[in-house]
Enzyme design. Structure first.
Site, short mmCIF file in Angstrom:
data_model
loop_
_atom_site.label_atom_id
_atom_site.label_comp_id
_atom_site.label_asym_id
_atom_site.label_seq_id
_atom_site.Cartn_x
_atom_site.Cartn_y
_atom_site.Cartn_z
N VAL A 80 5.04 51.19 10.94
CA VAL A 80 5.12 50.67 12.31
C VAL A 80 4.02 51.30 13.18
O VAL A 80 3.39 50.62 14.00
CB VAL A 80 6.52 50.93 12.92
CG1 VAL A 80 6.59 50.41 14.34
CG2 VAL A 80 7.59 50.26 12.07
N CYS A 81 3.76 52.59 12.94
CA CYS A 81 2.73 53.29 13.72
C CYS A 81 1.37 52.64 13.48
O CYS A 81 0.57 52.48 14.40
CB CYS A 81 2.65 54.75 13.33
SG CYS A 81 4.23 55.58 13.32
N SER A 82 1.10 52.29 12.21
CA SER A 82 -0.19 51.69 11.87
C SER A 82 -0.35 50.36 12.57
O SER A 82 -1.44 49.99 13.00
CB SER A 82 -0.29 51.51 10.35
OG SER A 82 -0.16 52.77 9.70
N ASP A 83 0.74 49.62 12.67
CA ASP A 83 0.76 48.35 13.41
C ASP A 83 0.50 48.58 14.90
O ASP A 83 -0.33 47.93 15.49
CB ASP A 83 2.16 47.75 13.31
CG ASP A 83 2.21 46.58 12.37
OD1 ASP A 83 1.27 46.40 11.61
OD2 ASP A 83 3.22 45.86 12.43
N GLN A 84 1.27 49.51 15.43
CA GLN A 84 1.31 49.67 16.89
C GLN A 84 -0.07 49.98 17.47
O GLN A 84 -0.53 49.31 18.39
CB GLN A 84 2.30 50.78 17.24
CG GLN A 84 2.52 50.94 18.74
CD GLN A 84 3.50 52.05 19.06
OE1 GLN A 84 4.28 52.48 18.21
NE2 GLN A 84 3.46 52.54 20.28
#
Lengths: 194, 181
Positions: free
Chosen positions: A84-88
């Site tokens: 999710v962090c990589s997306d955000q």
């Protein structure tokens, strides 16, 4: 026979790597985590605790250095290479114009060390905003803001700080979910002078 | 031969994983979100929200993307060109194109549409319902879905990852849609 074996084995390995790479895209596939695992230590209306942290571009970034110049959005994320962090953060890159529209400097913070953060953001093709390492003393800034989880990672949290250094918005999200860009834009729109 | 057998088995398994979706039934996804009138007209849909099977066409090219995915951002101009090609060359009477934005809100979809001047319809899938229904694969992911006369949907082509060769991709889509190479 050995030659055929080598060719077929080579093709199989390449295809296997290709399928794996497509499915994982270099990002750690985490299981669902406890949505929130910390207690906030700051609140809206308070002056944001000052800090200085090293950034991946080699500078030391001090929060109070923005005082009187820019609003600041601190984006804590749990860890480098997490899905999710990589997306955000990758998603904030094309949206940086929205932050500029509200005279706001986006700053990313994780508790990872600089080499890990540097490799991760490079993997994303760069993110276009300062990325700071809260690695040592481990998670000290996250702890001061009350977003350090018991497992040593940070919460997925946003703190919007105005040009006077006052916290105007806090949201600690379910760690498994990504904040909606609409929430961020709405809150920047409420900043003084907007 | 006994040394080569496990390798061949592995090769077959890998190939079957890569092509698992072609020929399978495809779920009749509900398409959520706001569309401008000309895009509703393009799809020929009246119901709100429409389903895939409501789209008046024989084939639907679907991109599953996410505005936060850097590959999807980089791929956006190419995907736009695929749409323009299909539309300008008259293929859009038989192949319609839609984008489903996994995990994105309407605000995020509108942002992506404006940022990348996306001409085709983009639907929201904020709670990942459609994304999960089609297998939850990494984004971007493409499907060509055939709509049979009885409304049944069938996946006839799929592709994982961004479009490296636009011409080759278009050709593969058109061949799968029944056009001769």
């Amino acid at each position: 026979m050995k030659k055929i074996f080598s060719i077929v084995a080579g093709i199989a390995v390449l295809l296997a790597v290709s399928v794996f790479a497509r499915q994982s895209a270099g990002v750690f596939q985490a299981e669902s985590l406890k949505p929130r695992d910390s207690v906030l230590r700051v609140s809206v209306g308070e002056v944001a605790p000052d800090f200085s942290l090293p950034s991946i571009d080699g500078h030391l970034v001090t929060l109070s250095g923005y005082r009187g110049k820019k609003n600041v959005m601190l984006s804590f994320v749990p860890a480098a290479w997490a899905p999710v962090c990589s997306d955000q953060w990758a998603g904030y890159k094309p949206a940086l114009g929205l932050f500029e529209r509200y005279d706001t400097q986006l700053i990313g913070i994780t508790v990872d060390n600089l080499p890990a953060l540097s490799a991760w953001t490079e993997h994303m093709g760069g993110v276009g905003f300062p990325v700071l390492s809260d690695f040592w003393p481990h998670g000290a800034v996250a702890e001061r803001y009350g977003v350090l989880r018991l497992d040593g990672t940070a919460e997925r949290a946003l703190f919007l700080i105005d040009k006077q250094g006052v916290i105007r918005f806090i949201d600690v999200y379910d760690i498994n979910l990504r904040p909606d860009l609409a929430d961020i834009v709405r809150e920047m729109g409420k900043l003084p002078g907007k | 031969m006994h040394r080569i057998a496990p390798v061949i088995v592995l090769l077959l398994i890998v190939l079957s994983v890569a092509e698992a979706r072609a020929g399978e039934p495809f779920p009749d996804l509900v398409l959520e979100g706001w569309l401008p009138a000309f895009q509703r007209e393009y799809l020929g849909v009246d119901d709100d929200p429409p389903s895939l099977s409501d789209i008046r066409t024989g084939y639907i090219l679907i991109e599953i993307m996410n505005m936060y995915c850097s590959h999807c951002q980089l791929d956006a101009p190419t995907v736009n060109e695929v749409y323009q090609y299909l539309d300008n060359r008259g293929y859009s009477s038989r192949v319609k194109m839609v984008v489903i934005a996994a995990g994105n809100s309407q605000f995020e979809v509108d942002f992506f549409r404006n940022k990348y001047s996306v001409p085709m319809p983009i639907f929201t899938d904020q709670n990942y319902v459609a994304y999960r229904a089609v297998g939850g694969m990494g984004t971007p992911y493409f499907f060509l879905v055939r709509k049979h006369e009885d409304g049944r949907l069938e996946s006839v082509f799929s592709k994982a990852g961004h479009i490296k060769d636009k011409d080759r991709f278009i050709k593969a889509v058109l061949v799968a849609a029944g056009y001769n190479g």
